[in-house]
Write an enzyme that holds these catalytic residues in place. Structure first.
Site, mmCIF file in Angstrom:
data_model
loop_
_atom_site.group_PDB
_atom_site.id
_atom_site.type_symbol
_atom_site.label_atom_id
_atom_site.label_comp_id
_atom_site.label_asym_id
_atom_site.label_seq_id
_atom_site.Cartn_x
_atom_site.Cartn_y
_atom_site.Cartn_z
ATOM 1 C CG ASP A 1 -1.986 1.028 1.194
ATOM 2 O OD1 ASP A 1 -2.120 1.703 0.149
ATOM 3 O OD2 ASP A 1 -2.711 1.171 2.186
ATOM 4 C CG ASP B 1 -3.057 3.992 -3.335
ATOM 5 O OD1 ASP B 1 -4.057 3.261 -3.458
ATOM 6 O OD2 ASP B 1 -2.939 4.831 -2.423
ATOM 7 C CD GLU B 2 -5.184 -1.298 -0.675
ATOM 8 O OE1 GLU B 2 -5.266 -1.825 0.439
ATOM 9 O OE2 GLU B 2 -6.052 -0.534 -1.131
#
EC number: 2.7.7.7
Length: 435
Positions: free
Chosen positions: A42, A135-136
């Site tokens: 993350d 973003d993960e």
């Protein structure tokens, strides 16, 4: 107990206070360090971190990425978080909590570009990569030791360092035996975290935690559990499947299994997108149904474009509304057949809107989503119920082609135009000459 230096990647057979090779103290120690292989990665406050990277003068300032006083917080840095700012918080509340924050409008093109660079670094580690958001992502590095010449923990430490050096942002890594525990591990010591939760310790680690820690337990379920006297995950974990089903329905057994740290989900690179949506927040609250229909039409057009990009079609419509007092309303309608026509989406969403917009309730946000999703090849084939669908689909494709060539405003439906357009400027605004 094996240890890993996160700076030089030296692995020792015993616990280290500082690295025997480089002397640094960023040490990860865990009994299962050499065997855990499921990782949750993350990015730390991604949007805000990218902005701070590009504007170093903001490094020590609280930064909020979001839109206008009527919008919400898209992301915020950790300095802003210490002041009480959170993602999805209304901007006026965020600015009240942190009045000295620097507010930056989101630059999605920039964030997507950087996210793709990070994704490329992940893809070099393992083919078992499942993106979860911009973003993960979750990865399974089992069986990659021979390829990388190191256990997954060391490979992930190298990856985190590469992201920091090459992209200029930081990530937090959670390493565990399954996806659930990897996600919880990633949240343990953000930012720049590197945490591990082993299979043997998962249940004991979860037991004292509040039930709200478990993904999938929202405010409503938390209240339901509290009414049953359950506030800690350990209390939930001791229920047998029959008890759980009787008390909490068909999801009960799964809930208790996850409370014990069990998760059978595999990392699936081919996981299908579950929904596609578009929404907008108004500059001022709207009550009039006709006024709400105009942005709804524009969102239908935007939704169709997003579906086409993913080669998907809408099998149903989800209407989302947020009232002036921040209460969400969600309504769903199934379509007779899959579509990529904005007018079909609009007709279904308009009917849902008519039931909610009574002229008395004020709304600050409207959104539309497609769910369930279907293959684009199955859209608008036409049938006895809608024989003109193929012809209308061809017409819409022509409209989009013209817009692509001449600009978004080349063609517009009347329902998308403002009710009080601005008067023309220049010579066209002058009255005609009289003879």
């Amino acid at each position: 107990m094996p240890s890993l230096c996160r700076d030089c990647f030296h692995i020792a057979d015993e616990a280290m206070a500082s690295c025997a090779r480089c002397g640094r103290r960023r040490i990860a120690t865990h009994p299962e360090l050499l065997t855990l292989s499921v990782a949750h990665v993350d990015c730390d406050a991604f949007y805000a971190s990218v902005e701070k990277r590009d504007r170093p003068e903001l490094l020590t300032r609280p930064v909020i990425v979001g839109g206008g006083k009527r919008g919400v917080v898209s992301a915020c840095c950790y300095i802003a978080r210490t002041r009480g700012v959170r993602s999805a918080m209304p901007m006026f509340k965020a600015l009240a909590a942190c009045p000295d924050a620097v507010v930056i409008r989101p630059d999605m093109a920039k964030y997507v570009y950087e996210a793709r660079r990070i994704r490329a670094l992940m893809e070099a580690l393992t083919p078992l990569l499942q993106p979860l958001s911009i973003d993960e992502a979750v990865m399974d590095l089992k069986g990659t030791e021979a390829l990388h010449g190191a256990p997954p923990a060391a490979v992930l430490a190298r990856f985190a360092q590469a992201v920091e050096r090459e992209i200029g942002v930081t990530v937090s890594v959670g390493l565990a035996a399954n996806r659930l525990m990897a996600k919880l591990a990633a949240e343990r010591d953000k930012p720049r975290g590197f945490a591990m939760i082993g299979a043997g310790e998962a249940a004991a680690w979860l037991a004292p935690q509040p039930v709200s820690l478990l993904p999938g337990i929202g405010p409503a379920m938390e209240k339901r559990l509290a009414a049953a006297g359950i506030t800690r995950l350990g209390q939930l974990a001791v229920l047998d499947p029959k008890q759980a089903a009787l008390r909490f329905g068909e999801d009960g057994p799964s809930l208790t299994a996850r409370a014990r740290g069990k998760d059978s989900r595999a990392v699936d690179p081919d996981r299908e997108t579950r929904s596609v949506s578009a929404e907008t927040t108004f500059n001022s609250d709207l009550r009039d149904p006709a006024a709400l229909e105009r942005p709804l039409w524009r969102l239908c057009e935007k939704l169709v474009r997003r579906l086409r990009e993913k080669r998907l079609a809408a099998g149903g419509v989800v209407l989302k509304l947020k009232t002036a007092d921040f209460r969400n309303r969600t309504r769903h309608a199934r379509l007779p057949s899959p579509t990529l026509l904005p007018d079909t989406l609009f007709a279904a969403a308009r009917a849902l809107l008519a039931r909610e917009a009574d002229g008395r309730t004020a709304f600050r946000l409207i959104g539309i989503g497609a769910q369930p999703l279907a293959d684009a090849a199955d859209a608008d084939r036409g049938d006895l119920a809608d024989p003109t669908a193929p012809r209308r689909a061809a017409g819409w494709a022509a409209v989009e082609a013209l817009r692509k060539r001449f600009g978004e405003d080349a063609i517009a439906r009347g329902r998308a135009l403002p009710t009080n357009p601005a008067p023309p400027k220049g010579p066209a605004a002058l009255p005609p000459k009289t003879r």
